[in-house]
Scaffold this active site. Structure first.
Site, PDB file in Angstrom:
ATOM      1  N   THR A  85      57.540  74.118  78.924  1.00 50.45           N
ATOM      2  CA  THR A  85      57.694  74.978  80.108  1.00 50.45           C
ATOM      3  C   THR A  85      59.081  74.723  80.695  1.00 50.45           C
ATOM      4  OG1 THR A  85      56.588  73.272  81.456  1.00 50.45           O
ATOM      5  CG2 THR A  85      55.244  75.105  80.653  1.00 50.45           C
ATOM      6  N   GLU A 150      58.966  58.988  77.636  1.00 56.86           N
ATOM      7  CA  GLU A 150      59.647  58.985  76.348  1.00 56.86           C
ATOM      8  C   GLU A 150      60.045  57.551  76.008  1.00 56.86           C
ATOM      9  OE1 GLU A 150      62.527  61.863  75.280  1.00 56.86           O
ATOM     10  OE2 GLU A 150      61.728  63.386  76.633  1.00 56.86           O
ATOM     11  N   LYS A 206      50.501  66.158  88.211  1.00 56.48           N
ATOM     12  CA  LYS A 206      51.705  65.930  87.418  1.00 56.48           C
ATOM     13  C   LYS A 206      52.969  66.168  88.245  1.00 56.48           C
ATOM     14  CE  LYS A 206      54.455  65.587  83.797  1.00 56.48           C
ATOM     15  NZ  LYS A 206      54.699  64.346  83.069  1.00 56.48           N
ATOM     16  N   ALA A 254      68.709  50.891  90.789  1.00 50.13           N
ATOM     17  CA  ALA A 254      69.803  51.796  91.142  1.00 50.13           C
ATOM     18  C   ALA A 254      70.757  51.929  89.963  1.00 50.13           C
ATOM     19  CB  ALA A 254      70.547  51.265  92.362  1.00 50.13           C
ATOM     20  N   GLY A 255      71.442  53.044  89.898  1.00 51.53           N
ATOM     21  CA  GLY A 255      72.389  53.265  88.818  1.00 51.53           C
ATOM     22  C   GLY A 255      72.854  54.697  88.770  1.00 51.53           C
ATOM     23  N   GLY A 259      67.469  61.697  84.193  1.00 50.06           N
ATOM     24  CA  GLY A 259      67.779  62.915  83.454  1.00 50.06           C
ATOM     25  C   GLY A 259      66.617  63.261  82.563  1.00 50.06           C
ATOM     26  N   CYS A 262      62.274  66.573  81.505  1.00 53.48           N
ATOM     27  CA  CYS A 262      61.076  66.732  82.348  1.00 53.48           C
ATOM     28  C   CYS A 262      61.374  66.552  83.830  1.00 53.48           C
ATOM     29  CB  CYS A 262      59.999  65.745  81.900  1.00 53.48           C
ATOM     30  SG  CYS A 262      59.326  66.096  80.263  1.00 53.48           S
TER      31      CYS A 262
END
Length: 436
Positions: A85, A150, A206, A254-255, A259, A262
């Site tokens: 999606t 992932e 979700k 932190a960083g 990304g 999803c």
């Protein structure tokens, strides 16, 4: 139990292989002939730890098959919808074309009593709309959202921290819930909570989970901005906050920010759906969550520029990481590649390396330089930027510390994953993201 999985991308391939591994008879369906051929051979079309082993075992046992023909799904007791999606072009809402197409193609092959279980991440209200179409076949629709990370997808499918199933009210919903209990019996027997809700709540779980996670990450990144201005250390701050059991330390790293395919698009779709429901103000903070996240990439680039004294043009910069996170070859909305591309745009000679995602990165951004071996990427570098926290970048430091490998000992820790004191003791100019 015989089951089908419609859509054999990241979610579907893992789900199919995992279900076969616990004894179910599974057929995976996808329109991509090349993907089906790869999966049928027992190979994974993307990098995910343990997936290839499950595919090969499922193929050898005869419990796992793949096909491009939807009619091969006929006869399954439960059909899992696991198609993508993506974000609509030019907007933030979710593109539901693939979900609708999967349901349309599946409809002629359903029997009364079958269960269709949606796993795709969809805007709330989608399930109710689809349920009306499926009801004409005597089929019950439930919503069973996925919560996969992932790099940990096989683990999260076989040993999830919870199972959520949204069902319609009435006897058909009760029966459908029992079918899902049977499908997940091994996990339930191991003590995994099995939560039965209404359809809308299951859809919201979700989106709400991703919104909370994104908020937590952006919160600590906002604190990193304050820490940097005040001369504090955001990592020590996060440690102190994490001892509060109401907050916890996980995902307070932190960083450079989040990304992937999803989290960014899901929080945007969640906010877009809230606007459609007339409650956009309730999640207005998600716009700032998104903005903070993107701002961290700007900050990472600026730290590199500052470390090089403002002279970036022609400098060789080694970027360690291309995937958006470790244990994955996924480069969708990768902060690592975004930073690499921006540095290249400033005239730097950027060399990217990654243990799994290099081919994907090179196909998308051929203007960057690439080296498969980390040491080759580091050679003669004026600065090193760690942007994906693979273990070999965090722990195996001796080749990087070694004298003579790099031109200048400057390292930018975009994930705050390195031991700052150790790097400084080795003679490096260490710079973190909100760290002293």
């Amino acid at each position: 139990m015989r089951m089908s999985v419609i859509g054999c991308g990241y979610l579907g391939a893992v789900h199919a292989a995992a279900m076969a591994s616990i004894g179910h008879d599974v057929i995976g369906i996808d329109v991509d002939e090349d993907k089906i051929a790869t999966l049928s051979s027992g190979a994974a079309p993307f990098f995910e730890p343990r997936l290839s082993e499950l595919l090969q075992a499922g193929r050898a046992s005869g419990r796992l098959r793949f096909s491009s023909r939807m009619e091969d799904a006929a006869g399954a007791t439960v059909h899992f919808i696991a198609v993508g999606t993506p974000q609509l072009p030019g907007g933030h809402a979710a593109d539901l074309r693939f979900v609708d197409a999967a349901v349309d193609a599946l409809l002629p092959h359903l029997r009364p009593g079958d269960v269709v279980a949606g796993k795709s991440t969809v805007p709330v209200g989608t399930a109710e709309r689809l349920a009306a179409r499926l009801a004409t076949t005597g089929t019950t629709l439930v919503w069973n959202p996925e919560f996969l990370r992932e790099g940990w997808a096989v683990h999260d499918t076989l040993t999830p921290d919870r199972l959520v199933v949204g069902v319609p009210a009435g006897p058909s919903g009760d029966l459908a819930a029992d079918v899902l209990r049977e499908a997940y019996s091994s996990a339930i027997d191991a003590g995994v909570p099995f939560l039965v809700t209404d359809l809308a709540t299951a859809e919201l779980v979700k989106g709400a989970a991703n919104a909370f996670l994104a908020t937590k990450i952006s919160f600590i990144n906002a604190m990193a901005e304050i820490a940097e201005a005040a001369g504090a250390d955001v990592t020590l701050l996060a440690d102190a906050l994490g001892h509060d059991t109401r907050i916890g330390r996980r995902y307070l790293g932190a960083g450079i920010g989040f990304g992937g395919g999803c989290l960014p698009k899901d929080i945007r779709a969640f906010a877009a759906r809230a606007e459609e429901l007339g409650r956009g103000e309730a999640v207005g903070f998600l716009r700032e969550v998104d903005a903070i996240n993107l701002r961290r990439r700007d900050r990472a680039v600026q730290i590199v520029v500052d470390a090089l004294g403002g002279l970036v043009f022609g400098r060789r910069i080694a970027v360690l990481g291309a995937a958006f996170k470790p244990f994955s070859d996924d480069i969708r909305d990768s902060p690592a590649l975004d930073v690499a591309v921006r540095l290249r745009g400033l005239g730097a000679d950027v060399i990217v390396t990654d243990p799994a995602a290099l081919d994907n990165a090179a196909a998308l951004h051929p203007q960057l330089g690439y080296e498969r071996q980390r040491d080759d990427a580091l050679r003669d570098a004026d600065a090193v930027v760690v942007v994906t926290e693979w273990d070999e970048y965090r722990r195996d430091l001796s080749p990087i510390h070694a004298a003579g490998l790099v031109r200048r000992r400057i390292i930018i820790d975009g994930r705050n994953c390195l031991d700052a004191e150790a790097w400084r003791a080795a003679g490096w100019d260490y710079r973190g993201m909100g760290r002293r």
